[in-house]
Design a protein around this motif. Structure first.
Motif, PDB file in Angstrom:
ATOM      1  N   ASP A  56     -12.515  60.405 -21.263  1.00  0.00           N
ATOM      2  CA  ASP A  56     -12.857  60.643 -19.873  1.00  0.00           C
ATOM      3  C   ASP A  56     -11.959  61.751 -19.330  1.00  0.00           C
ATOM      4  O   ASP A  56     -11.097  62.271 -20.041  1.00  0.00           O
ATOM      5  CB  ASP A  56     -12.745  59.334 -19.084  1.00  0.00           C
ATOM      6  CG  ASP A  56     -13.778  58.321 -19.568  1.00  0.00           C
ATOM      7  OD1 ASP A  56     -14.988  58.617 -19.467  1.00  0.00           O
ATOM      8  OD2 ASP A  56     -13.378  57.254 -20.087  1.00  0.00           O
ATOM      9  N   ILE A  57     -12.178  62.105 -18.079  1.00  0.00           N
ATOM     10  CA  ILE A  57     -11.551  63.314 -17.534  1.00  0.00           C
ATOM     11  C   ILE A  57     -10.777  62.987 -16.263  1.00  0.00           C
ATOM     12  O   ILE A  57     -11.294  62.295 -15.376  1.00  0.00           O
ATOM     13  CB  ILE A  57     -12.642  64.375 -17.245  1.00  0.00           C
ATOM     14  CG1 ILE A  57     -13.164  64.944 -18.577  1.00  0.00           C
ATOM     15  CG2 ILE A  57     -12.118  65.484 -16.318  1.00  0.00           C
ATOM     16  CD1 ILE A  57     -14.386  65.826 -18.442  1.00  0.00           C
ATOM     17  N   MET A  58      -9.556  63.481 -16.201  1.00  0.00           N
ATOM     18  CA  MET A  58      -8.765  63.321 -14.972  1.00  0.00           C
ATOM     19  C   MET A  58      -8.313  64.685 -14.476  1.00  0.00           C
ATOM     20  O   MET A  58      -7.876  65.536 -15.248  1.00  0.00           O
ATOM     21  CB  MET A  58      -7.542  62.445 -15.227  1.00  0.00           C
ATOM     22  CG  MET A  58      -6.594  62.406 -14.036  1.00  0.00           C
ATOM     23  SD  MET A  58      -5.177  61.331 -14.335  1.00  0.00           S
ATOM     24  CE  MET A  58      -3.970  62.093 -13.251  1.00  0.00           C
ATOM     25  N   ILE A  59      -8.428  64.865 -13.167  1.00  0.00           N
ATOM     26  CA  ILE A  59      -8.087  66.142 -12.523  1.00  0.00           C
ATOM     27  C   ILE A  59      -7.175  65.863 -11.333  1.00  0.00           C
ATOM     28  O   ILE A  59      -7.351  64.858 -10.636  1.00  0.00           O
ATOM     29  CB  ILE A  59      -9.389  66.844 -12.074  1.00  0.00           C
ATOM     30  CG1 ILE A  59     -10.113  67.392 -13.308  1.00  0.00           C
ATOM     31  CG2 ILE A  59      -9.117  67.950 -11.055  1.00  0.00           C
ATOM     32  CD1 ILE A  59     -11.509  67.856 -13.038  1.00  0.00           C
ATOM     33  N   ASN A  60      -6.210  66.752 -11.130  1.00  0.00           N
ATOM     34  CA  ASN A  60      -5.357  66.587  -9.946  1.00  0.00           C
ATOM     35  C   ASN A  60      -5.206  67.924  -9.248  1.00  0.00           C
ATOM     36  O   ASN A  60      -5.804  68.925  -9.652  1.00  0.00           O
ATOM     37  CB  ASN A  60      -3.989  66.004 -10.328  1.00  0.00           C
ATOM     38  CG  ASN A  60      -3.103  67.016 -11.021  1.00  0.00           C
ATOM     39  OD1 ASN A  60      -3.580  68.005 -11.573  1.00  0.00           O
ATOM     40  ND2 ASN A  60      -1.810  66.780 -10.994  1.00  0.00           N
ATOM     41  N   GLU A  61      -4.434  67.940  -8.180  1.00  0.00           N
ATOM     42  CA  GLU A  61      -4.137  69.200  -7.514  1.00  0.00           C
ATOM     43  C   GLU A  61      -2.719  69.194  -6.981  1.00  0.00           C
ATOM     44  O   GLU A  61      -2.155  68.156  -6.651  1.00  0.00           O
ATOM     45  CB  GLU A  61      -5.135  69.493  -6.381  1.00  0.00           C
ATOM     46  CG  GLU A  61      -5.007  68.595  -5.157  1.00  0.00           C
ATOM     47  CD  GLU A  61      -5.951  68.995  -4.021  1.00  0.00           C
ATOM     48  OE1 GLU A  61      -7.183  69.021  -4.246  1.00  0.00           O
ATOM     49  OE2 GLU A  61      -5.466  69.266  -2.906  1.00  0.00           O
TER      50      GLU A  61
END
Lengths: 394, 276
Positions: A56-61
């Protein structure tokens, strides 16, 4: 256990050009947009690979920093919502207390959920202290603003019969009517991050999933607090799918290869605190009591990373082995990594989601792909059956 | 009446909000509004002032040991609190003296009502916007180290240097509380109220604008511009002092204040509007 591939989308070329601060004050003239474009395409390619590999995919900023070029998580989410096929898309997180407009946040999240046909997971975060000087919303009232933004976004995503009005302490709207409404019913799953017991209580009370990032063995008390509150409220024992942990990950076909990659990935934690000290503790970010304790220590925080047997380690100067011993990093051959992850998870009470920072700092595309592929083929199938009896369907 | 005290902060209640107040001397009332770093009972300036007036020096809500209602978030809340304070203790003909953040409160009080105020002293004040939108009028105290702050805020930085590792827990708690409260009211817009400058014409009492010559948190140039926006004000520099002249030159500070307080009052009739 589900495993999310994560990278902070860093701009490593600027890392050795800082003058004491990789964050807030590092001028963007150090960022060559051509290099940045190449890097973005490369990081997105790695997420597309994650989708193919069953991860799965995790994105942050983050903002104003070379450690994370992504300043608007909605953009990679939108791109990947269209380009991936099956991966869950977790944003962890959306710094909702640092954004002046939670309506815009609700609209972005709903749109991404629809484009991805219901694959979004929404992580709401308070954000790290260095975000405050850039966001410039008052740090003293940060958590009140966080919960109001949280309440507003969930209401905006679940109100479908007619527009509603909002006149709160921080936000004011006349006609809240989010088009399109989210794909998932009643709304995409909510994650909230914390490393403290008091916030774990708040998260448990609201029944959201709890994520803790690089907390090491201190994750145990955070998960335990959540379980306690759930029991106190007379709810069912939470399954391990409610819990997520972020650790660094480097796999190799030999231990030597894994460690070479691990040293590169460790660049993330080793540079994490290169920040001009005043940005590290904005007023009100921690309690008055904690602030006084930090002053007593000459501006430092008390150690918060420990090995399993209670030995404090520094994530800045600690060796790769110490990072492994502290549960900050999982690094080795597939067998070693599998054992490290399951041993650690068992020791902290069990979690059903691993947020794996499989790319960081100077780890090249080739190394990243090799490490991810090996992990997905050799370790992921075994982790997918980890304590399945304790986890409900995600 | 405010309960008598031997000089250390004693709790008094205004509208159910309990705050600590230092009271010293006798005569005309002088309300001293402290800067963001608070006020210590042993500060020499209080004794120098108390030679001519009755000094009343509260800790603002949220500062020192004073309570903070959760609803207080704006500088106006402090200004209305002090209007209530003056009414609660029926203080009249008050000389209001503020330093830095305290001077901002004093100005916000005075634009709302000078009914109970006879004279106003603003020392190294913050609170108004003078320059253009990309100019930072007031140095960002939340983006500097303690050492940098001491260099910017003091004529002699050694006066402002503290080794926090050697301070008591009680002192550190007060410092942390003062810092947090300053940010609560002054984080954004940073240390000013965009409306204040255009309201300064309502300050209908003679005003002395005092400024530490070496102040680099807010420069004397800013102080002169602040002074120009007031209807009846004069500007005076204090030598060998920075942002906190009441600490670096307490005797001079007190003498200037008392001398101004003793001048014959001329009612302010001309109402000068700040230039549009």
């Amino acid at each position: 256990m589900r495993v999310f591939h994560m990278t902070e989308q860093s701009y490593p070329d600027a890392w050795d050009k800082h003058e004491g601060s990789l964050r807030v004050s590092l001028p963007n003239q150090l960022c060559d947009p051509k290099t940045a474009a190449d890097l973005f395409h490369r990081y997105y390619d790695e997420w597309l690979l994650a989708d193919e590999l069953g991860l799965d995919i995790m994105i942050n900023e983050h903002h104003a920093t070379a450690t994370c070029m992504c300043s608007t998580a909605a953009i990679p989410l939108a791109i990947l919502a269209r380009q991936t096929k099956r991966a869950r898309l977790l944003v962890l997180g959306y710094p909702i207390a640092n954004r002046p407009d939670p309506l815009r946040a609700a609209e972005e999240l709903a749109t991404i959920d629809v484009i991805s046909r219901g694959r979004l997971e929404m992580g709401f975060v308070r954000g790290v202290p260095f975000e405050i000087p850039v966001a410039n919303l008052n740090p003293v009232t940060l958590m009140n603003r966080f919960w109001e933004a949280h309440d507003f976004i969930l209401k905006a995503l679940t109100t479908h019969d007619a527009p509603f009005n909002w006149e709160g302490e921080f936000f004011h709207y006349r006609h809240v009517n989010v088009w399109p409404r989210p794909y998932q019913e009643p709304h995409p799953p909510v994650w909230i991050t914390t490393s403290s017991r008091s916030n774990a209580r708040e998260i448990a009370r609201r029944g959201h999933s709890l994520a803790t990032m690089g907390t090491g063995y201190a994750a145990k008390e955070v998960f335990e607090t959540y379980r306690e509150v759930t029991r106190e409220m007379g709810r069912l024992e939470p399954d391990i799918g409610r819990f997520g942990y972020l650790g660094l990950l480097a796999v190799g076909s030999s231990e030597a290869e894994a460690r070479r990659r691990g040293e590169l990935v460790a660049g993330y934690v080793r540079t994490q605190n290169i920040v001009f000290p005043p940005y590290a503790n904005p007023p009100g970010f921690v309690s008055v009591e904690d602030s006084a304790r930090m002053m007593k220590l000459g501006g430092k925080r008390p150690p918060r990373t420990f090995t399993r047997d209670g030995r404090p380690i520094s994530t800045i100067t600690g060796s790769l082995q110490e990072l492994i011993d502290a549960g900050i990093m999982f690094c080795g051959t597939p067998d070693q990594v599998h054992r490290q992850i399951t041993d650690f998870s068992d020791a902290v009470g069990g979690f059903g989601n691993l947020f794996a920072m499989g790319q960081a700092a100077w780890l090249s595309h080739e190394d990243t792909v090799a490490s991810m592929t090996l992990f997905a083929k050799e370790v992921l199938p075994r982790l997918q059956s980890y304590r399945v009896a304790d986890s409900a369907a995600a | 009446m405010i309960p008598a005290s031997s000089g250390t902060g004693l709790p008094v209640a205004v509208n159910g909000i309990e705050i600590e107040v230092i009271r010293r001397g006798a005569g005309r009332p002088l309300l001293f509004l402290h800067p963001g770093i608070g006020i210590a009972p042993e500060a020499p300036v209080l004794d120098y002032l108390a030679e001519g007036v009755e000094v009343i020096a509260p800790s603002h809500p949220g500062f020192g040991h004073s309570q903070l209602p959760a609803t207080m978030t704006h500088i106006d809340d402090l200004a209305y609190f002090y209007l209530d304070f003056l009414e609660t203790f029926d203080l009249r003909e008050v000389i209001v003296v503020g330093v830095s953040f305290g001077a901002w409160i004093a100005a916000e009080v005075a634009v709302k009502s000078t009914e109970r105020i006879s004279r106003l002293v603003l020392a190294d004040a913050v609170g108004v916007k003078i320059g253009d939108r990309t100019s930072r009028d007031i140095a960002d105290i939340f983006a500097m180290t303690d050492t940098q702050f001491a260099e910017m805020a003091y004529h002699d930085p050694r006066v402002g240097q503290r080794d926090t590792t050697a301070l008591s827990e009680a002192e550190l708690l007060t410092m942390a509380r003062n810092r947090e409260a300053t940010a609560r009211f002054g984080w954004i817009p940073y240390m000013h109220d965009p409306k204040l400058k255009d309201r300064l014409h309502r300050v209908r009492v003679p005003t002395l604008v005092l400024w530490g010559e070496s102040d680099r948190i807010v420069t004397p140039k800013y102080g002169r511009a602040f002074c120009d926006a007031l209807p009846d004000a004069r500007f005076e520099l204090i030598e060998l002092a920075g942002h906190f002249p009441h600490i670096e030159q307490p005797e001079t500070f007190a003498r200037r204040v008392l001398s101004f307080a003793g001048e014959a009052g001329v009612p302010v009739t001309a109402v000068k509007r700040a230039s549009a």
